[in-house]
Design a protein around this motif. Structure first.
Motif, PDB file in Angstrom:
ATOM      1  N   UNK A 100      12.995  -3.482  -3.805  1.00 39.31           N
ATOM      2  CA  UNK A 100      14.295  -3.220  -3.194  1.00 39.31           C
ATOM      3  C   UNK A 100      14.798  -1.823  -3.488  1.00 39.31           C
ATOM      4  N   UNK A 101      14.620  -1.354  -4.720  1.00 43.69           N
ATOM      5  CA  UNK A 101      15.073  -0.012  -5.080  1.00 43.69           C
ATOM      6  C   UNK A 101      14.281   1.057  -4.336  1.00 43.69           C
ATOM      7  N   UNK A 102      12.979   0.848  -4.165  1.00 47.14           N
ATOM      8  CA  UNK A 102      12.176   1.795  -3.396  1.00 47.14           C
ATOM      9  C   UNK A 102      12.677   1.895  -1.961  1.00 47.14           C
ATOM     10  N   UNK A 103      13.035   0.755  -1.367  1.00 44.28           N
ATOM     11  CA  UNK A 103      13.581   0.768   0.001  1.00 44.28           C
ATOM     12  C   UNK A 103      14.867   1.591   0.048  1.00 44.28           C
ATOM     13  N   UNK A 104      15.734   1.406  -0.942  1.00 41.92           N
ATOM     14  CA  UNK A 104      16.991   2.166  -0.996  1.00 41.92           C
ATOM     15  C   UNK A 104      16.707   3.666  -1.091  1.00 41.92           C
ATOM     16  N   UNK A 105      15.734   4.038  -1.936  1.00 44.21           N
ATOM     17  CA  UNK A 105      15.401   5.451  -2.099  1.00 44.21           C
ATOM     18  C   UNK A 105      14.806   6.043  -0.823  1.00 44.21           C
ATOM     19  N   UNK A 106      14.011   5.253  -0.102  1.00 45.19           N
ATOM     20  CA  UNK A 106      13.468   5.722   1.178  1.00 45.19           C
ATOM     21  C   UNK A 106      14.606   5.963   2.170  1.00 45.19           C
ATOM     22  N   UNK A 107      15.564   5.043   2.237  1.00 48.55           N
ATOM     23  CA  UNK A 107      16.706   5.204   3.142  1.00 48.55           C
ATOM     24  C   UNK A 107      17.512   6.447   2.770  1.00 48.55           C
ATOM     25  N   UNK A 108      17.676   6.681   1.476  1.00 45.59           N
ATOM     26  CA  UNK A 108      18.382   7.895   1.034  1.00 45.59           C
ATOM     27  C   UNK A 108      17.631   9.145   1.488  1.00 45.59           C
ATOM     28  N   UNK A 109      16.295   9.122   1.329  1.00 44.49           N
ATOM     29  CA  UNK A 109      15.490  10.286   1.710  1.00 44.49           C
ATOM     30  C   UNK A 109      15.565  10.578   3.204  1.00 44.49           C
ATOM     31  N   UNK A 122       6.315   4.349  -1.980  1.00 45.50           N
ATOM     32  CA  UNK A 122       6.276   5.379  -3.020  1.00 45.50           C
ATOM     33  C   UNK A 122       5.991   6.745  -2.409  1.00 45.50           C
ATOM     34  N   UNK A 123       5.077   6.780  -1.426  1.00 42.85           N
ATOM     35  CA  UNK A 123       4.814   8.039  -0.738  1.00 42.85           C
ATOM     36  C   UNK A 123       6.047   8.559  -0.027  1.00 42.85           C
ATOM     37  N   UNK A 124       6.813   7.656   0.586  1.00 42.33           N
ATOM     38  CA  UNK A 124       8.023   8.066   1.304  1.00 42.33           C
ATOM     39  C   UNK A 124       9.179   8.376   0.363  1.00 42.33           C
ATOM     40  N   UNK A 125       9.039   8.021  -0.915  1.00 41.35           N
ATOM     41  CA  UNK A 125      10.018   8.428  -1.924  1.00 41.35           C
ATOM     42  C   UNK A 125       9.659   9.796  -2.493  1.00 41.35           C
ATOM     43  N   UNK A 126       8.389  10.016  -2.776  1.00 45.02           N
ATOM     44  CA  UNK A 126       7.958  11.235  -3.467  1.00 45.02           C
ATOM     45  C   UNK A 126       7.859  12.431  -2.526  1.00 45.02           C
ATOM     46  N   UNK A 156      22.421   6.680 -12.712  1.00 42.98           N
ATOM     47  CA  UNK A 156      22.185   5.232 -12.699  1.00 42.98           C
ATOM     48  C   UNK A 156      20.893   4.891 -11.968  1.00 42.98           C
ATOM     49  N   UNK A 157      20.695   5.482 -10.788  1.00 40.59           N
ATOM     50  CA  UNK A 157      19.515   5.161  -9.979  1.00 40.59           C
ATOM     51  C   UNK A 157      18.237   5.578 -10.705  1.00 40.59           C
ATOM     52  N   UNK A 158      18.247   6.761 -11.322  1.00 34.70           N
ATOM     53  CA  UNK A 158      17.075   7.219 -12.060  1.00 34.70           C
ATOM     54  C   UNK A 158      16.752   6.329 -13.243  1.00 34.70           C
ATOM     55  N   UNK A 159      17.788   5.902 -13.954  1.00 34.03           N
ATOM     56  CA  UNK A 159      17.576   5.008 -15.096  1.00 34.03           C
ATOM     57  C   UNK A 159      16.990   3.675 -14.644  1.00 34.03           C
ATOM     58  N   UNK A 160      17.558   3.128 -13.556  1.00 38.88           N
ATOM     59  CA  UNK A 160      17.066   1.851 -13.038  1.00 38.88           C
ATOM     60  C   UNK A 160      15.638   1.983 -12.530  1.00 38.88           C
ATOM     61  N   UNK A 161      15.345   3.088 -11.838  1.00 43.53           N
ATOM     62  CA  UNK A 161      14.002   3.287 -11.302  1.00 43.53           C
ATOM     63  C   UNK A 161      12.965   3.319 -12.418  1.00 43.53           C
ATOM     64  N   UNK A 174      14.847  14.945  -7.668  1.00 43.25           N
ATOM     65  CA  UNK A 174      15.532  14.127  -6.658  1.00 43.25           C
ATOM     66  C   UNK A 174      16.714  13.380  -7.274  1.00 43.25           C
ATOM     67  N   UNK A 175      16.538  12.805  -8.454  1.00 41.26           N
ATOM     68  CA  UNK A 175      17.620  12.053  -9.091  1.00 41.26           C
ATOM     69  C   UNK A 175      18.747  12.984  -9.527  1.00 41.26           C
ATOM     70  N   UNK A 176      18.407  14.201  -9.944  1.00 42.34           N
ATOM     71  CA  UNK A 176      19.433  15.153 -10.362  1.00 42.34           C
ATOM     72  C   UNK A 176      20.353  15.525  -9.212  1.00 42.34           C
ATOM     73  N   UNK A 177      19.833  15.526  -7.985  1.00 42.87           N
ATOM     74  CA  UNK A 177      20.615  15.947  -6.822  1.00 42.87           C
ATOM     75  C   UNK A 177      21.231  14.777  -6.059  1.00 42.87           C
ATOM     76  N   UNK A 178      20.940  13.576  -6.480  1.00 42.42           N
ATOM     77  CA  UNK A 178      21.378  12.390  -5.758  1.00 42.42           C
ATOM     78  C   UNK A 178      22.732  11.891  -6.283  1.00 42.42           C
TER      79      UNK A 178
END
Length: 432
Positions: A170-179, A254-258, A292-297, A283-287
């Motif tokens: 679920x978190x990966x999906x959220x990060x892809x949507x953010x990207x 993961x590819x669509x996150x990185x 919170x998201x980086x810690x959870x990831x 990415x987490x520094x600019x988000x």
């Protein structure tokens, strides 16, 4: 869930992106997908059915099934080959788990505040340069692995993955949507899914096959070990398809996150083993909410990494319990001590032994090649040959319990002819 937890791990989120970067993007991804579903699913089904029919460690299951089929008991050597691959991979893998735990603490402590490209690269280089840092975090990862195995499969492994694996997805999906709105996304999609076939050669295909086997967990003992626990009522075919599908989706996510972060920041996608650790902190520094998201990831990635490590260690401990009559506790301690001691050489190859090479590659690259691009294809080939040619049709049908004769016929055709031929061809051309 235990097998899915083993399959979904650093192979998807750490190894898949950096190999995709090194081997040119979409052409590698296409071959990887073909190998995962066309070769990985049939072999995974064969490996699980052998484990369930034998109900022992990988060497024990291979021997038991072979003797039941009136075949040579020396087929147990295939199980031993799988264990050797698991051990070599575990020696390198436990060090990467140490990196993940280190970055988890950094995410919680700082949220990667102010991190940019040079700072992220410098931080990763500092981790590699410090043997005490890597050793301490590697030992921490092995300690956590041992604790969960002590608790057993149902109480330990299943409870660790049943909530956290879906949470990671679920978190990966959220990060892809953010990207999709943060920049670099269209370029990343084009690079991942528009193949340049001029980049295909034997080496790329062998690397893709090795990655498919590594990511799914084929021919590295764990799936056969978990198969020994699988109840009769569970469909092996459905389980295999679900495992490979979940594993592949996580790799692509993961590819669509990185890679959007790679292109948005003008970085090199072929940055090697440190790609994920150099990119995601930026990415987490600019988000917004990146702390919170980086810690959870990194928390969820730590769980995914450790559940994969559990598969390696659990297979080795099961073999020790069976062959040496060790207790579960003694087996776990022995295996973890041996892996920890051997991992020192892997750690040193990133710093003090970085210039020490065999045939032009350092120790880690050599271990990775031998385990993932030699032992896994050979092990997968032998498992396919054994299930397709040395197990009777009735035995296989009894374990797979596929009601549709057409589907069973397709699997048997694949496992007897298509899969061994494809693996042998890719392996030989890749080596050449």
């Amino acid at each position: 869930m235990a097998t899915a937890g083993f399959a979904v791990g650093l192979g998807n989120i750490w190894r898949f992106p950096y190999l995709t970067g090194e081997y040119g993007g979409a052409a590698f991804v296409l071959v990887y997908l073909l190998c995962a579903f066309g070769i990985g699913v049939p072999i995974l089904m064969a490996e699980i059915l052998i484990g369930r029919r034998g109900r022992r460690s990988p060497p024990g299951s291979m021997r038991a099934v072979a003797e039941r089929e009136g075949r040579s008991r020396y087929w147990h050597l295939v199980g031993g080959l799988n264990l050797l691959a698991a051990f070599l991979i575990a020696v390198v893998y436990c060090v990467i788990i140490g990196w993940v735990l280190f970055y988890l603490c950094q995410a919680v402590a700082t949220g990667f505040a102010g991190m940019d490209g040079p700072a992220a690269a410098a931080q990763f280089d500092a981790v590699l340069a410090s043997t005490p840092t890597m050793l301490s975090w590697t030992l921490a990862g092995l300690f956590l692995t041992g604790l969960i195995i002590y608790a057993g499969v149902e109480k330990g492994i299943e409870k660790a993955v049943i909530v956290l694996m879906p949470a990671l997805f679920g978190l990966l999906v959220v990060l892809v949507l953010y990207n999709a709105f943060a920049g670099g996304f269209a370029q990343a999609l084009s690079w991942l899914f528009t193949p340049d076939f001029s980049k295909l050669d034997g080496g790329v295909c062998l690397a893709a096959l090795g990655q498919a086997f590594f990511s799914i967990g084929v021919a590295m003992a764990a799936m056969m070990t978990y198969g020994a626990y699988l109840p009769e009522r569970i469909s092996i075919g459905q389980s295999a398809v679900m495992i490979v599908t979940a594993d592949t989706l996580v790799a692509l996510l993961a590819g669509m996150v990185v890679f959007p972060a790679v292109f948005a920041n003008g970085l090199d996608p072929a940055a090697g083993t440190g790609l994920t650790f150099k990119i995601l902190p930026i990415a987490f520094a600019r988000m917004p909410g990146g702390h919170f998201v980086g810690s959870l990831f990194f928390l969820l990635l730590s769980v995914a990494a450790i559940t994969s490590m559990i598969g390696f260690v659990h297979s080795l401990t099961t073999w020790l319990e069976e062959s040496r009559a060790y207790t579960r506790q003694k087996s776990v301690i022995v295996v973890l001590i041996v892996i920890a001691a051997t991992s020192v050489s892997s750690i040193a190859s990133y710093n003090v032994l970085s210039d020490w090479k065999i045939m032009g590659v350092n120790l880690n690259a050599g271990l990775d090649f031998v385990a993932n691009q030699v032992l896994l294809p050979i092990g997968g080939f032998l498992i396919a040959v054994f299930a397709g040619w040395f197990m009777s049709r009735n035995s296989v049908m009894e374990e797979l319990a596929i009601a549709n004769d057409i589907l069973f016929g397709i699997w048997r055709l694949l496992i007897r002819f298509a899969v061994p031929t494809a693996v042998a061809t890719i392996f030989l051309f890749g080596i050449i």
